[in-house]
Write a protein that holds these residues in place. Structure first.
Motif, PDB file in Angstrom:
ATOM      1  N   ASP A   1      24.170  25.839   0.757  1.00 50.75           N
ATOM      2  CA  ASP A   1      24.745  24.707   0.033  1.00 50.75           C
ATOM      3  C   ASP A   1      23.773  24.207  -1.039  1.00 50.75           C
ATOM      4  OD1 ASP A   1      26.202  22.517  -0.745  1.00 50.75           O
ATOM      5  OD2 ASP A   1      26.543  21.769   1.269  1.00 50.75           O
ATOM      6  N   ILE A   2      22.533  23.948  -0.648  1.00 49.47           N
ATOM      7  CA  ILE A   2      21.539  23.432  -1.587  1.00 49.47           C
ATOM      8  C   ILE A   2      21.291  24.426  -2.713  1.00 49.47           C
ATOM      9  CG2 ILE A   2      19.140  22.683  -1.856  1.00 49.47           C
ATOM     10  CD1 ILE A   2      20.993  20.768  -0.261  1.00 49.47           C
ATOM     11  N   GLN A   3      21.136  25.700  -2.370  1.00 47.44           N
ATOM     12  CA  GLN A   3      20.878  26.702  -3.401  1.00 47.44           C
ATOM     13  C   GLN A   3      22.078  26.861  -4.331  1.00 47.44           C
ATOM     14  OE1 GLN A   3      18.884  30.331  -2.773  1.00 47.44           O
ATOM     15  NE2 GLN A   3      17.621  29.600  -1.078  1.00 47.44           N
ATOM     16  N   GLY A   4      23.281  26.788  -3.783  1.00 48.02           N
ATOM     17  CA  GLY A   4      24.458  26.881  -4.627  1.00 48.02           C
ATOM     18  C   GLY A   4      24.545  25.733  -5.613  1.00 48.02           C
ATOM     19  N   LEU A   5      24.313  24.517  -5.138  1.00 42.35           N
ATOM     20  CA  LEU A   5      24.336  23.350  -6.029  1.00 42.35           C
ATOM     21  C   LEU A   5      23.268  23.467  -7.111  1.00 42.35           C
ATOM     22  CD1 LEU A   5      24.813  20.555  -3.330  1.00 42.35           C
ATOM     23  CD2 LEU A   5      26.543  21.400  -4.926  1.00 42.35           C
ATOM     24  N   ARG A   6      22.069  23.900  -6.704  1.00 40.77           N
ATOM     25  CA  ARG A   6      20.982  24.054  -7.680  1.00 40.77           C
ATOM     26  C   ARG A   6      21.344  25.090  -8.747  1.00 40.77           C
ATOM     27  NH1 ARG A   6      17.182  25.734  -4.435  1.00 40.77           N
ATOM     28  NH2 ARG A   6      16.425  23.648  -3.902  1.00 40.77           N
ATOM     29  N   ARG A   7      21.864  26.214  -8.325  1.00 42.72           N
ATOM     30  CA  ARG A   7      22.215  27.277  -9.279  1.00 42.72           C
ATOM     31  C   ARG A   7      23.291  26.812 -10.254  1.00 42.72           C
ATOM     32  NH1 ARG A   7      22.843  32.045  -4.708  1.00 42.72           N
ATOM     33  NH2 ARG A   7      20.709  31.901  -3.891  1.00 42.72           N
ATOM     34  N   ALA A   8      24.291  26.082  -9.740  1.00 42.49           N
ATOM     35  CA  ALA A   8      25.349  25.595 -10.622  1.00 42.49           C
ATOM     36  C   ALA A   8      24.800  24.605 -11.642  1.00 42.49           C
ATOM     37  CB  ALA A   8      26.460  24.948  -9.792  1.00 42.49           C
ATOM     38  N   LEU A   9      23.952  23.688 -11.194  1.00 38.38           N
ATOM     39  CA  LEU A   9      23.386  22.698 -12.112  1.00 38.38           C
ATOM     40  C   LEU A   9      22.510  23.358 -13.173  1.00 38.38           C
ATOM     41  CD1 LEU A   9      22.606  20.038  -9.402  1.00 38.38           C
ATOM     42  CD2 LEU A   9      23.992  19.600 -11.450  1.00 38.38           C
ATOM     43  N   LEU A  10      21.751  24.360 -12.792  1.00 42.96           N
ATOM     44  CA  LEU A  10      20.886  25.040 -13.753  1.00 42.96           C
ATOM     45  C   LEU A  10      21.672  25.925 -14.707  1.00 42.96           C
ATOM     46  CD1 LEU A  10      17.889  25.975 -11.413  1.00 42.96           C
ATOM     47  CD2 LEU A  10      17.946  24.195 -13.168  1.00 42.96           C
ATOM     48  N   ARG A  11      22.915  26.218 -14.394  1.00 45.02           N
ATOM     49  CA  ARG A  11      23.741  27.054 -15.250  1.00 45.02           C
ATOM     50  C   ARG A  11      24.479  26.255 -16.324  1.00 45.02           C
ATOM     51  NH1 ARG A  11      27.245  31.883 -12.633  1.00 45.02           N
ATOM     52  NH2 ARG A  11      25.117  32.536 -12.158  1.00 45.02           N
ATOM     53  N   LEU A  12      24.484  24.930 -16.227  1.00 43.48           N
ATOM     54  CA  LEU A  12      25.133  24.112 -17.256  1.00 43.48           C
ATOM     55  C   LEU A  12      24.549  24.438 -18.630  1.00 43.48           C
ATOM     56  CD1 LEU A  12      25.201  20.681 -15.403  1.00 43.48           C
ATOM     57  CD2 LEU A  12      27.216  22.028 -16.069  1.00 43.48           C
ATOM     58  N   ASP A  13      25.404  24.529 -19.648  1.00 40.64           N
ATOM     59  CA  ASP A  13      24.890  24.873 -20.977  1.00 40.64           C
ATOM     60  C   ASP A  13      24.342  23.669 -21.736  1.00 40.64           C
ATOM     61  OD1 ASP A  13      27.212  23.562 -21.747  1.00 40.64           O
ATOM     62  OD2 ASP A  13      28.247  25.392 -22.357  1.00 40.64           O
ATOM     63  N   GLN A  14      24.481  22.468 -21.141  1.00 41.79           N
ATOM     64  CA  GLN A  14      23.799  21.279 -21.662  1.00 41.79           C
ATOM     65  C   GLN A  14      22.955  20.689 -20.538  1.00 41.79           C
ATOM     66  OE1 GLN A  14      25.953  18.441 -23.986  1.00 41.79           O
ATOM     67  NE2 GLN A  14      24.672  16.733 -23.323  1.00 41.79           N
ATOM     68  N   PRO A  15      21.647  20.594 -20.709  1.00 42.08           N
ATOM     69  CA  PRO A  15      20.797  20.060 -19.631  1.00 42.08           C
ATOM     70  C   PRO A  15      21.138  18.606 -19.321  1.00 42.08           C
ATOM     71  CG  PRO A  15      19.486  21.187 -21.314  1.00 42.08           C
ATOM     72  CD  PRO A  15      20.864  21.029 -21.879  1.00 42.08           C
ATOM     73  N   ALA A  16      21.134  18.276 -18.057  1.00 41.38           N
ATOM     74  CA  ALA A  16      21.372  16.898 -17.633  1.00 41.38           C
ATOM     75  C   ALA A  16      20.061  16.129 -17.621  1.00 41.38           C
ATOM     76  CB  ALA A  16      21.995  16.879 -16.245  1.00 41.38           C
ATOM     77  N   SER A  17      20.165  14.804 -17.809  1.00 42.59           N
ATOM     78  CA  SER A  17      19.004  13.938 -17.675  1.00 42.59           C
ATOM     79  C   SER A  17      18.922  13.321 -16.286  1.00 42.59           C
ATOM     80  CB  SER A  17      19.063  12.806 -18.714  1.00 42.59           C
ATOM     81  OG  SER A  17      18.968  13.333 -20.019  1.00 42.59           O
ATOM     82  N   TYR A  18      20.040  13.360 -15.578  1.00 37.59           N
ATOM     83  CA  TYR A  18      20.098  12.813 -14.224  1.00 37.59           C
ATOM     84  C   TYR A  18      21.192  13.569 -13.476  1.00 37.59           C
ATOM     85  CZ  TYR A  18      19.337   9.239 -10.632  1.00 37.59           C
ATOM     86  OH  TYR A  18      18.976   8.583  -9.478  1.00 37.59           O
ATOM     87  N   VAL A  19      21.017  13.711 -12.164  1.00 39.78           N
ATOM     88  CA  VAL A  19      21.962  14.493 -11.361  1.00 39.78           C
ATOM     89  C   VAL A  19      22.442  13.666 -10.171  1.00 39.78           C
ATOM     90  CG1 VAL A  19      22.150  16.466  -9.795  1.00 39.78           C
ATOM     91  CG2 VAL A  19      21.052  16.741 -12.031  1.00 39.78           C
ATOM     92  N   LEU A  20      23.740  13.688  -9.945  1.00 40.18           N
ATOM     93  CA  LEU A  20      24.345  13.096  -8.764  1.00 40.18           C
ATOM     94  C   LEU A  20      24.929  14.216  -7.911  1.00 40.18           C
ATOM     95  CD1 LEU A  20      26.291  10.118 -10.402  1.00 40.18           C
ATOM     96  CD2 LEU A  20      24.115   9.990  -9.164  1.00 40.18           C
ATOM     97  N   THR A  21      24.613  14.225  -6.637  1.00 45.65           N
ATOM     98  CA  THR A  21      25.143  15.241  -5.735  1.00 45.65           C
ATOM     99  C   THR A  21      25.841  14.574  -4.564  1.00 45.65           C
ATOM    100  OG1 THR A  21      22.977  15.381  -4.645  1.00 45.65           O
ATOM    101  CG2 THR A  21      23.475  17.032  -6.329  1.00 45.65           C
ATOM    102  N   ASP A  22      26.750  15.316  -3.959  1.00 44.42           N
ATOM    103  CA  ASP A  22      27.522  14.769  -2.854  1.00 44.42           C
ATOM    104  C   ASP A  22      26.799  15.012  -1.537  1.00 44.42           C
ATOM    105  OD1 ASP A  22      29.652  13.637  -1.445  1.00 44.42           O
ATOM    106  OD2 ASP A  22      30.585  15.586  -1.138  1.00 44.42           O
ATOM    107  N   GLY A  23      26.174  13.973  -1.008  1.00 43.98           N
ATOM    108  CA  GLY A  23      25.634  14.042   0.342  1.00 43.98           C
ATOM    109  C   GLY A  23      24.208  14.512   0.483  1.00 43.98           C
TER     110      GLY A  23
END
Length: 211
Positions: A100-122
């Protein structure tokens, strides 16, 4: 500070006021299934009237038809969307929490615009290089997390319907790989197939039926 009554976009607006935009949300689908991949998604939304997603909510609170409509709007209106799949054998190797953690991390790092802050579920996700917050029931209170939950759910459901053609004995189009009475009956009748998670006790117990 999140102001009461500001609706599902309240987290993003509070973080934007603090200079922490854009905000990405991440969620997964398939954690509790005993077959098929885990799918994680990440979404950055635009909080403008023209690009606001109508009826956005936790995917579990929407009908299948409503999820498809919201999914189409998210894909059309979001600033950035990414998703990844963690295959059943990797879920077995990692264990579901780490998958779960690795999947969320991989998806966030794949965004084509970098985020300045991240919200995750749980669950908090480290290794992103930006601050973040794990929000209890985030898919119900944060728009970007709700959008990610819809993308993950719709994407995974489509994958499982595809597997129903490859493995017609298991009715994956009905239960999507979750542990239901129907799925367990088919599992016990036909034995596990290649997309089952063999670390799950009900799968490990099932008798493998010779072809």
């Amino acid at each position: 500070m999140i102001r009461p009554g500001k609706g599902i976009y309240g987290y993003e607006r509070a973080l934007a006021r603090a200079g922490l935009a854009p905000v990405a949300g991440a969620d997964e689908a398939g954690r509790g299934a005993c077959a098929g991949p885990l799918v994680a998604a990440a979404v950055i939304l635009a909080d403008t009237p023209a690009r606001r997603v109508r009826g956005l909510a936790d995917s579990k609170l929407l009908t299948a038809r409503a999820r498809e409509r919201v999914y189409d709007e998210v894909m059309a209106k979001a600033v950035s969307v990414a998703w990844v799949r963690v295959e059943p054998d990797e879920c077995d190797q990692l264990g579901m929490h780490e998958a779960d953690i690795q999947g969320l991390r991989r998806a966030l790092l794949r965004l084509d615009q970098p985020a300045s802050y991240v919200l995750t579920d749980g669950f908090p996700v480290d290794g992103l290089g930006v601050p973040g917050l794990a929000v209890w029931k985030g898919d119900r209170v944060a728009a970007c997390v709700a959008a990610a939950s819809v993308v993950a759910k719709v994407t995974r459901d489509r994958i499982m319907r595809g597997y129903a053609d490859t493995y017609p004995n298991y009715a994956f189009e009905v239960h999507k790989g979750y542990v239901t009475k129907l799925h367990q009956q088919r599992l016990e009748e036909f034995g596990p197939c290649d997309i089952h998670r063999f670390s799950y006790a009900n799968v490990a117990r099932a008798k493998v039926v010779a072809p």
